[in-house]
Design an enzyme around this catalytic site. Structure first.
Site, PDB file in Angstrom:
ATOM      1  N   SER A 135       0.843  -1.182   0.000  1.00 58.04           N
ATOM      2  CA  SER A 135       0.000   0.000   0.000  1.00 58.04           C
ATOM      3  C   SER A 135       0.887   1.243   0.000  1.00 58.04           C
ATOM      4  O   SER A 135       1.745   1.401   0.872  1.00 58.04           O
ATOM      5  CB  SER A 135      -0.898  -0.006   1.242  1.00 58.04           C
ATOM      6  N   LYS A 161      -0.983  -0.809  -4.522  1.00 58.34           N
ATOM      7  CA  LYS A 161      -2.227  -0.117  -4.169  1.00 58.34           C
ATOM      8  C   LYS A 161      -1.895   1.332  -3.865  1.00 58.34           C
ATOM      9  O   LYS A 161      -1.036   1.619  -3.028  1.00 58.34           O
ATOM     10  CB  LYS A 161      -2.887  -0.763  -2.948  1.00 58.34           C
ATOM     11  N   LEU A 162      -2.587   2.242  -4.542  1.00 59.45           N
ATOM     12  CA  LEU A 162      -2.379   3.670  -4.327  1.00 59.45           C
ATOM     13  C   LEU A 162      -3.499   4.234  -3.471  1.00 59.45           C
ATOM     14  O   LEU A 162      -4.683   4.047  -3.775  1.00 59.45           O
ATOM     15  CB  LEU A 162      -2.353   4.420  -5.659  1.00 59.45           C
ATOM     16  N   LYS A 163      -3.159   4.917  -2.389  1.00 59.21           N
ATOM     17  CA  LYS A 163      -4.139   5.666  -1.632  1.00 59.21           C
ATOM     18  C   LYS A 163      -4.526   6.905  -2.436  1.00 59.21           C
ATOM     19  O   LYS A 163      -3.655   7.580  -3.012  1.00 59.21           O
ATOM     20  CB  LYS A 163      -3.573   6.087  -0.279  1.00 59.21           C
ATOM     21  N   ASP A 189      -7.288   2.884  -3.316  1.00 58.67           N
ATOM     22  CA  ASP A 189      -8.022   2.829  -2.052  1.00 58.67           C
ATOM     23  C   ASP A 189      -8.411   4.243  -1.656  1.00 58.67           C
ATOM     24  O   ASP A 189      -7.547   5.089  -1.417  1.00 58.67           O
ATOM     25  CB  ASP A 189      -7.154   2.179  -0.975  1.00 58.67           C
ATOM     26  N   ASN A 191     -10.573   5.012   1.005  1.00 58.82           N
ATOM     27  CA  ASN A 191     -10.845   5.183   2.443  1.00 58.82           C
ATOM     28  C   ASN A 191     -12.021   6.134   2.709  1.00 58.82           C
ATOM     29  O   ASN A 191     -11.917   7.048   3.523  1.00 58.82           O
ATOM     30  CB  ASN A 191      -9.607   5.674   3.181  1.00 58.82           C
ATOM     31  N   GLU A 214     -11.234   0.611  -3.922  1.00 53.00           N
ATOM     32  CA  GLU A 214     -11.580   0.163  -2.583  1.00 53.00           C
ATOM     33  C   GLU A 214     -12.272   1.277  -1.798  1.00 53.00           C
ATOM     34  O   GLU A 214     -11.759   2.388  -1.718  1.00 53.00           O
ATOM     35  CB  GLU A 214     -10.299  -0.270  -1.866  1.00 53.00           C
ATOM     36  N   ASP A 239     -14.289  -2.394   2.141  1.00 54.07           N
ATOM     37  CA  ASP A 239     -13.366  -2.588   3.252  1.00 54.07           C
ATOM     38  C   ASP A 239     -14.085  -2.208   4.546  1.00 54.07           C
ATOM     39  O   ASP A 239     -14.642  -3.058   5.240  1.00 54.07           O
ATOM     40  CB  ASP A 239     -12.121  -1.721   3.020  1.00 54.07           C
ATOM     41  N   LYS A 263     -10.350  -7.640   6.863  1.00 52.23           N
ATOM     42  CA  LYS A 263      -9.413  -7.261   7.921  1.00 52.23           C
ATOM     43  C   LYS A 263      -9.917  -7.887   9.221  1.00 52.23           C
ATOM     44  O   LYS A 263     -10.956  -7.462   9.748  1.00 52.23           O
ATOM     45  CB  LYS A 263      -9.322  -5.744   8.066  1.00 52.23           C
ATOM     46  N   GLY A 291      -4.419  -4.744   5.537  1.00 48.70           N
ATOM     47  CA  GLY A 291      -3.457  -4.542   6.615  1.00 48.70           C
ATOM     48  C   GLY A 291      -3.746  -3.279   7.396  1.00 48.70           C
ATOM     49  O   GLY A 291      -4.377  -2.344   6.897  1.00 48.70           O
TER      50      GLY A 291
END
Length: 368
Positions: A135, A161-163, A189, A191, A214, A239, A263, A291
């Site tokens: 990540s 994976k790119l935030k 992702d 969030n 995500e 998620d 998770k 994670g």
């Protein structure tokens, strides 16, 4: 198995580099570790809650409080204690899944050590190593991001994976795809950083052949995710919205996702994580293991879980040195893009005493 008590241990580990997401920037990992002590064995658990209630309503201090006042004492009344009995004993106390997961993990570790059984075998693992992704946090510039991704690929990671967040999404993804090509396994992702009003903007990501996007919307917005999923070619992965096998089944039925990130800490433990895996497998929905900047204790358990048959996508089970110069256990080291599944009893790892002592900032003993 009969417990005599549980030790709560707060540790602080500096990160090798700041890790920025849409929730904020972390420069260190403060973690709550549990050591369940019985007459014949002891076991370790790790609480994944952050120091502040940013990712979740749970946070480290609240987890310690609910463990001390309610959850640990609830196990004292059990005539026979095993991991399967933990969730029913804690069910009267609403929420607090991260705290419950840590306690279940410690009991499960102790139980399996007495039986001489590895966690992976107990969960139903079918692999002896798992593929690993990494990540990558939000950076100050695109060139900095490209350098970071290049470094991770040189280390052997199989998926990036790119935030992302508003203002840091299309251009960073475009730059990574152009620099490293269409063969790179790439996902993003959010969030929970977007709303349905951003649908047309997020649809621009379809051009980049991503594995998934995500958690683009708020965690409680299953209907919004279902509507968004119908508007995107990129698969939607949930998620934060997935907190149990029941919520996973609901999300799948509504069409809110076609991939699930599991998770264990977020869903209340590894036994519930296995049930989510089974629900998704029954619906043909692939899963992968997320994670939470775990130490070697949580990383060992996550690797064991990721060895189950339904985990068909590389997870965020990165090597120890992704976040820590010195882990509290023997380090997990990447080999050909994979990590080995521990095959010793229980978690298969234990804290290194000298390192544990160095990073500990407080302990508390809760007798039963």
């Amino acid at each position: 198995m009969k417990l005599t008590g549980v030790e709560l241990r707060r540790v602080r580990l500096p990160l090798v580099a700041p890790f920025r997401t849409s929730f904020g920037t972390q420069t260190e990992r403060t973690a709550l570790l549990l050591r369940a002590v019985g007459a014949d064995a002891e076991g370790w658990g790790e609480c994944v809650a952050m120091a502040d209630p940013l990712y979740s309503s749970e946070y480290e201090g609240a987890c310690a409080d609910v463990l001390r006042r309610f959850l640990i004492p609830a196990l004292g009344g059990l005539r026979r204690l095993d991991a399967a009995a933990v969730a029913p004993a804690l069910a009267p106390f609403k929420g607090h899944r991260m705290a419950k997961a840590a306690l279940e993990m410690a009991v499960l570790d102790a139980e399996l050590r007495t039986r001489g059984e590895p966690l992976a075998r107990a969960l139903g693992a079918v692999h002896d190593r798992v593929p690993c992704g990494v990540s990558v946090g939000i950076m100050d510039s695109v060139p900095e991001l490209l350098d970071a991704v290049a470094g991770y690929l040189d280390e052997g990671y199989l998926r990036i994976k790119l935030k992302i967040e508003p203002g840091w999404d299309i251009e960073p993804v475009r730059a990574v795809r152009e620099r490293f090509g269409d063969e790179l396994l790439l996902q993003v992702d959010a969030n929970t950083a977007y709303t349905l009003a951003d649908t047309r903007h997020l649809a621009r990501l379809d051009a980049f052949g991503l594995l998934l996007i995500e958690q683009p919307l708020e965690e409680e917005d299953l209907l919004g995710h279902a509507q968004l999923a119908r508007s995107l070619a990129t698969p939607v992965c949930l998620d934060e919205s997935i907190t149990s096998a029941r919520s996973a089944a609901a999300a799948i039925t509504l069409g809110a996702c076609s991939i699930v990130n599991i998770k264990p800490g977020r869903v209340g433990g590894y036994l519930e994580a296995r049930r989510i895996h089974d629900v998704c497998a029954a619906h043909g929905v692939p899963v992968w293991c997320g994670g939470m900047l775990e130490t070697g204790l949580g990383r060992a358990a996550n690797v064991a879980l990721a060895a189950l048959p339904g985990f068909t996508l590389p997870g965020d089970t990165s090597a120890s040195d992704r976040f820590y110069r010195t882990d509290i256990t023997d380090p997990f080291v990447l080999a050909d893009g994979h990590l080995p599944v521990p095959d010793s009893p229980g978690l298969g790892v234990v804290p290194l005493p000298e390192v544990l002592e160095e990073v500990t900032v407080g302990t508390e003993w809760i007798p039963l």
